[in-house]
Write an enzyme that holds these catalytic residues in place. Structure first.
Site, short mmCIF file in Angstrom:
data_model
loop_
_atom_site.label_atom_id
_atom_site.label_comp_id
_atom_site.label_asym_id
_atom_site.label_seq_id
_atom_site.Cartn_x
_atom_site.Cartn_y
_atom_site.Cartn_z
CG PHE A 153 -2.27 -0.59 1.10
CD1 PHE A 153 -2.89 -0.50 0.03
CD2 PHE A 153 -2.99 -0.76 2.39
CE1 PHE A 153 -4.19 -1.11 -0.31
CE2 PHE A 153 -4.23 -0.95 2.15
CZ PHE A 153 -4.84 -1.32 0.75
CD GLU A 154 -1.41 5.22 1.88
OE1 GLU A 154 -0.69 5.90 2.50
OE2 GLU A 154 -2.78 5.17 2.29
N GLY A 155 2.78 2.97 -1.80
CA GLY A 155 4.30 2.55 -2.06
C GLY A 155 4.88 1.55 -1.30
#
Length: 644
Positions: free
Chosen positions: A423-425
């Site tokens: 998630f998110e990178g």
């Protein structure tokens, strides 16, 4: 229907240029983590531990009390897991409570909480159901509220923020079927047409997208007369004609999240809904994520606290060979790791959150380190709990209940936490992102030396600048406060933490020297040495966590809140962390990176294909690796399900 526009094709260099242009170029405020990577241990930036104001504390504690009552009486986490859906009445209750407006200013109908209490709320609600934590964080950490807070016009804030605070759910749409961490290839377009833009494209993994009322959409505006073009951010109403939610995706964990595939076909969006100027979309997204990423460590803290509770209770009840399993060293070391690491994760999360609230420091590296470290260590904590529970750790909570035992969802927590490393990178992308920021000072003075497009005159100038910089910087890495036996003496309170801080100071200088040696050795090829860069970042993450743990322990001691016990946990964590750091340093120069590259070439060329023989492949041979995302009208039923 007109022919579909060709997908953007970009070279590796062009992709890097897009990513570089989206970075925040300036460092206008100090950064503890940036200084750490440069070999400067700026303890003064984090100690004494920053604190929320009395007003913020009162407001936050009052909301936490209401939220705790709600999750204890209204939330059935087991039901959400079984049904793979958060009940509508729970969502409505959270709206009434104001949970969707925690970070929205009170003048727009929100609660006006800072990052500290927002994360405490996510920790609390995430312990009851991680899916609810994702629902709330996707809505306001990266959804409409945060980009508008940072970049929205007064008119946009007045129009959308009151809705986000109480009634509407929002989602963030960047990823596409063939576009992940390389946004230069973004294919969704927003073509100017009078006072509107016309959106066409497909977005994948749209968390909250199935139930969202408002979307933040990243789309490419073609360059034309009067239009700068580039990747641009828009607020889009989900009920606009031409939007179809084509699928609700199902996952290994977080089964209650409403994540889908969203198609745009000739969707008209008013120009007034554009966030910021054309071409600023990626910068808006990355800036939003600086604090948005801090919601993931909150979920890891929740998991760590729960894992510690279960490990303690189970290890006292379960006996082997005449004594509780906690008293066997093999199990006890796991319990120690869970306790010490949970303390450190909460220290990192609270410190980074309070620094975000203070806005006195640039926390882009701290936020990224918190996300990276918490997601990796949180996963290890959950894995250790499953091991401690043995066969019961692998068994589902429903199965345990059915045969008369306590329904402990250890395997679910392991599944739910796994996505945090993506998630998110992803961890790999976070390594590269943080490494880029960590070497920014070097590239700013010597970058032209390794840029093949620069002229000899530019390289000569860069060489002179680099000479001046390194003549001042390198001598400062030889000696420092960490070599003096009595520094940081205020951290010696029964248990001595001062030695750990001296270790951090010495090791920060060693880390900076190692980074310089790597740059000297590989120069322009440094960016390809992802194994080396990843270890550099992991060392920095450990040093940041050690610093946060020591500062938190002293903060709790000074406040009379379990100070003695906090010092013990910080000491245990730092000793465990130091072992990991020394191993990482050893692997900087002694590793299998070169051999691994050779093996990879062999695998990809088919040299080792014989190794795959003797199995059957259970995956579906009929499907494609990447779904077709050609723009056009949808042929699917719209599964959009707004909650009202």
């Amino acid at each position: 229907m007109s022919a579909a526009p060709p997908k953007p094709t970009v070279t590796e260099r062009e992709a890097r240029q897009v990513a570089e242009a989206a970075r925040q170029q300036e460092w206008r405020k100090p950064s503890f983590a940036k200084e750490l990577f440069l070999g400067r241990f700026r303890l003064d930036l984090i100690h004494p531990h920053p604190m929320p104001t009395d007003e913020a504390t009162q407001r936050g504690e009052e909301f936490l009390a209401k939220l705790r009552d709600f999750v204890e009486t209204k939330v059935d986490g087991a039901r959400i897991e079984r049904d793979a859906r958060i009940p509508d009445d729970v969502v409505d209750g959270l709206k009434e409570l104001g949970a969707f407006g925690m970070k929205i200013d009170t003048k727009y109908g929100g609660l006006g909480l800072g990052q500290v209490y927002y994360n405490k709320a996510l920790t609390l609600v995430g312990s009851a159901s991680p899916a609810i934590g994702v629902l709330l964080s996707a809505h306001q950490s990266i959804g409409v509220p945060q980009p508008l807070k940072l970049f929205g016009s007064p008119e946009q804030k007045e129009r959308f923020l009151p809705r986000c605070a109480r009634t509407d759910i929002s989602a963030f749409l960047l990823t596409e079927p063939d576009v992940g961490s390389d946004p230069a290839r973004l294919a969704t377009t927003a073509v100017p047409d009078g006072d509107d833009y016309v959106l066409d494209g497909v977005k994948l993994w749209t968390t909250n997208g199935v139930v969202a009322d408002l979307l933040v959409v990243m789309a490419r505006v073609p360059k034309s007369e009067g239009h700068k073009g580039g990747i641009t951010a828009f607020v889009v109403e989900t009920n606009s004609p031409g939007i179809t939610v084509e699928n609700r995706n199902a996952f290994m964990g977080l089964r209650g999240i409403e994540n889908g595939v969203t198609r745009f076909h000739q969707v008209r969006v008013p120009a007034a809904h554009r966030i910021g100027p054309e071409g600023a979309g990626l910068k808006i997204a990355l800036t939003t994520l600086n604090t948005g990423r801090l919601s993931l460590p909150a979920s890891c803290v929740a998991a760590g606290k729960w894992c510690l509770k279960i490990a303690r209770e189970w290890s006292a009840a379960r006996e082997q060979w005449g004594k509780p399993i906690a008293h066997h060293e093999a199990v006890g070391s796991k319990i120690s790791f869970i306790a010490a690491t949970t303390f450190a994760l909460e220290a990192v999360t609270d410190l980074a959150s309070q620094m975000a609230d203070e806005d006195r420091n640039d926390i882009r590296i701290e936020g990224a380190l918190a996300k990276l470290y918490a997601s990796e260590m949180g996963w290890l904590i959950a894995d250790e709990l499953v091991q401690i529970r043995g066969g019961r750790g692998f068994e589902t909570a429903d199965s345990l209940r059915a045969r008369g035992e306590r329904g402990v969802p250890a395997e679910q927590v392991l599944r739910d936490l796994r996505i945090n490393r993506i998630f998110e990178g992803s961890t790999e992308i976070m390594h590269l992102l943080i490494a880029r920021e960590a070497v920014d000072a070097h590239l700013s003075v010597a970058g032209d030396l390794i840029d093949p497009d620069k002229s000899l005159q530019d390289k000569a100038k860069a060489g002179a600048n680099a000479g001046v910089f390194y003549a001042k910087w390198l001598p400062k890495l030889i000696a420092g406060q960490g070599q003096l036996p009595y520094t940081y003496s205020e951290f010696k309170q029964g248990v001595d933490l001062s030695g750990h801080l001296r270790y951090v100071e010495r090791t920060a200088r060693k880390l900076a020297r190692s980074t310089f040696y790597g740059m000297s050795r590989w120069q322009g090829r440094m960016e390809t040495k992802q194994g080396f860069l990843g270890r550099i970042v992991d060392i920095g993450a450990e040093l940041f966590a050690m610093s946060a743990a020591c500062v938190r322990a002293e903060h709790l001691r000074a406040r009379g809140e379990h100070g003695r016990e906090a010092y013990q946990l910080a000491d245990a964590f730092c000793r465990q962390s130091r072992l990991r750091v020394e191993e990482l340093f050893g692997r900087l120069w002694s590793n299998t990176d070169d051999l691994d590259r050779k093996v990879v070439k062999g695998v990809m060329s088919g040299t080792y294909e014989w190794l795959e023989q003797g199995i059957v492949d259970p995956s579906d041979d009929g499907g494609v690796w990447i779904a077709d995302a050609t723009p056009g009208p949808s042929t699917h039923e719209n599964v959009h399900r707004p909650i009202r």
